[in-house]
Design a protein around this motif. Structure first.
Motif, PDB file in Angstrom:
ATOM      1  N   ILE A  72      -0.267  -1.337   4.523  1.00 25.63           N
ATOM      2  CA  ILE A  72       0.197  -1.614   3.323  1.00 25.63           C
ATOM      3  C   ILE A  72       0.312  -2.911   2.665  1.00 25.63           C
ATOM      4  N   LEU A  73       0.381  -3.786   3.493  1.00 26.92           N
ATOM      5  CA  LEU A  73       0.164  -5.436   3.204  1.00 26.92           C
ATOM      6  C   LEU A  73      -1.379  -5.742   2.813  1.00 26.92           C
ATOM      7  N   HIS A  74      -2.154  -5.017   3.196  1.00 27.86           N
ATOM      8  CA  HIS A  74      -3.534  -5.382   3.142  1.00 27.86           C
ATOM      9  C   HIS A  74      -3.908  -4.576   1.601  1.00 27.86           C
ATOM     10  N   ILE A  75      -3.540  -3.419   1.421  1.00 25.88           N
ATOM     11  CA  ILE A  75      -4.015  -2.942   0.213  1.00 25.88           C
ATOM     12  C   ILE A  75      -3.324  -3.523  -1.129  1.00 25.88           C
ATOM     13  N   SER A  76      -1.937  -4.061  -0.769  1.00 27.95           N
ATOM     14  CA  SER A  76      -1.062  -4.726  -1.673  1.00 27.95           C
ATOM     15  C   SER A  76      -1.624  -6.156  -2.073  1.00 27.95           C
ATOM     16  N   ASN A  77      -2.456  -6.298  -1.000  1.00 30.26           N
ATOM     17  CA  ASN A  77      -2.740  -7.761  -1.453  1.00 30.26           C
ATOM     18  C   ASN A  77      -4.096  -7.886  -2.345  1.00 30.26           C
ATOM     19  N   ILE A  78      -4.509  -6.806  -2.470  1.00 33.66           N
ATOM     20  CA  ILE A  78      -5.782  -6.550  -3.448  1.00 33.66           C
ATOM     21  C   ILE A  78      -5.470  -5.669  -4.588  1.00 33.66           C
ATOM     22  N   VAL A  88      -4.299 -13.870   3.609  1.00 35.62           N
ATOM     23  CA  VAL A  88      -3.689 -12.407   3.948  1.00 35.62           C
ATOM     24  C   VAL A  88      -4.870 -11.489   4.450  1.00 35.62           C
ATOM     25  N   SER A  89      -5.784 -11.415   3.660  1.00 33.69           N
ATOM     26  CA  SER A  89      -6.961 -10.541   4.038  1.00 33.69           C
ATOM     27  C   SER A  89      -7.604 -10.760   5.282  1.00 33.69           C
ATOM     28  N   LEU A  90      -7.764 -12.022   5.648  1.00 31.50           N
ATOM     29  CA  LEU A  90      -8.418 -12.289   7.064  1.00 31.50           C
ATOM     30  C   LEU A  90      -7.508 -12.033   8.165  1.00 31.50           C
ATOM     31  N   THR A  91      -6.094 -12.557   7.921  1.00 30.56           N
ATOM     32  CA  THR A  91      -5.038 -12.010   9.027  1.00 30.56           C
ATOM     33  C   THR A  91      -5.038 -10.768   9.256  1.00 30.56           C
ATOM     34  N   LEU A  92      -4.931  -9.707   8.107  1.00 32.57           N
ATOM     35  CA  LEU A  92      -4.762  -8.423   8.380  1.00 32.57           C
ATOM     36  C   LEU A  92      -6.046  -7.802   8.942  1.00 32.57           C
ATOM     37  N   LEU A  93      -7.112  -8.276   8.433  1.00 31.98           N
ATOM     38  CA  LEU A  93      -8.462  -7.748   8.901  1.00 31.98           C
ATOM     39  C   LEU A  93      -8.663  -8.018  10.350  1.00 31.98           C
ATOM     40  N   GLY A  94      -8.496  -9.130  10.598  1.00 30.71           N
ATOM     41  CA  GLY A  94      -8.622  -9.749  12.017  1.00 30.71           C
ATOM     42  C   GLY A  94      -7.613  -8.922  12.816  1.00 30.71           C
ATOM     43  N   GLY A  95      -6.412  -8.967  12.583  1.00 29.98           N
ATOM     44  CA  GLY A  95      -5.412  -8.399  13.280  1.00 29.98           C
ATOM     45  C   GLY A  95      -5.626  -6.821  13.525  1.00 29.98           C
ATOM     46  N   GLU A  96      -5.962  -6.289  12.503  1.00 30.90           N
ATOM     47  CA  GLU A  96      -6.166  -4.859  12.580  1.00 30.90           C
ATOM     48  C   GLU A  96      -7.507  -4.380  13.676  1.00 30.90           C
TER      49      GLU A  96
END
Length: 315
Positions: A72-78, A104-112
């Motif tokens: 949710i956060l990732h797609i909402s960031n873009i 935000v993108s790198l946090t979520l991409l790396g975390g995922e």
């Protein structure tokens, strides 16, 4: 050098995006908007189901709820920025907003990436070592895994965001992409970024190659274990589950690896934008369907939730 830094911090960037004013772009814009709404809805419903249904208060679904929140956060960031730019005709993005998008993108991409590996470990233990599951995969371990994915993702993102924005952008400030992404930003820098690209490559090994290898290894071991069972139904179910899971994993890790683990000189804007669609827009929409809504327990919990809401409205 000081002049470069002042120029970097005082000027906006221009995001060329995916869309133009053509009719074909309007169709594509409608598709992206629909995907965005579906993704947010699917993942929000998934989180609500897991929160409300006591049967789903297990390590597997706890990790799934974090995956849904990240998506949710990732797609909402873009996507909202893409939609706003298309409707307003403005393509500018401030230096600060660009930095936030990268972080935000790198946090979520790396975390995922780490979270998907943790989920594959959960499935491996559940199928290959069911008697040891309560010990190897309990609530404490699942919280540690989810918290570790967030924490390591944030630390990695802070480092790369700081490095990327530190480079002077003394030429064109036009980003040929639909969001601020590290490879697209490096193209604009007027200094040699080779040393930093090596750091990106190391991060790629940690966040991409190692987790994806562990996921493949875990699913191979799961299939080998299932093949030893005598139940044909168990074979079909496991093969079906592993097949769909691996499709999503390939869709996510494949384009991600190809984008972040190539030298800057081999990048082309059209190719990078096409690949980024997979791990920023499409995969978040598929995750709830593949990992959750194909599960009988989740579908039953969804029916119970809808019935409960319907009864409350009638009363």
């Amino acid at each position: 050098m000081m002049g470069h830094e002042n120029n970097t911090f005082s000027n906006d960037f221009i995001l060329l995006g995916l869309f133009t004013s053509s009719q074909a772009s309007l169709v594509f814009f409608s598709f992206i908007f629909t995907i965005f709404v579906l993704t947010v809805t699917e993942n929000t419903v998934m989180i609500l189901i897991i929160h409300r249904e006591l049967r789903l208060h297990t390590p597997m679904y706890f990790l799934l709820s974090h995956l849904s929140f990240m998506d949710i956060l990732h797609i909402s960031n873009i996507v909202p920025k893409m939609i706003t730019d298309f409707l307003s005709g403005s393509k500018t993005i401030s230096f600060a907003a660009c930095g936030i998008q990268i972080f935000v993108s790198l946090t979520l991409l790396g975390g995922e990436c780490l979270l998907l590996a943790a989920m594959s470990y959960d499935r491996y233990v559940a199928i290959c070592h069911p008697l040891r599951y309560p010990m190897l995969m309990n609530d404490y371990v699942s919280v540690l895994m989810a918290g570790g994915a967030w924490f390591i993702g944030i630390i990695n993102s802070i480092v790369h965001t700081a490095y990327t924005l530190h480079f002077p952008f003394c030429g064109s400030r036009v980003i040929d992409h639909f969001f601020c992404e590290v490879p697209a930003m490096l193209v604009l820098s007027c200094v040699d970024t080779t040393r930093y690209e090596r750091g990106v490559y190391v991060s790629g090994i940690i966040f991409l190659l190692i987790p994806s290898s562990l996921i493949f290894a875990s699913y191979v071991q799961i299939l080998l274990t299932v093949l030893q069972m005598k139940s044909s139904e168990a074979w079909k179910k496991s093969f079906s589950t592993c097949f769909f899971h691996m499709i999503v994993v390939i869709m996510y890790y494949g384009p991600f690896i190809f984008t972040y683990m190539r030298p800057k000189k081999y990048h082309t804007p059209g190719q990078d934008k096409f690949l980024a669609i997979f791990y920023t827009i499409l995969t978040p929409s598929f995750n709830p369907i593949i990992y959750s809504f194909r599960n009988k327990d989740v579908l039953e919990a969804l029916k119970n939730m809808l019935k409960s809401n319907f009864v409350q409205k009638k009363q």
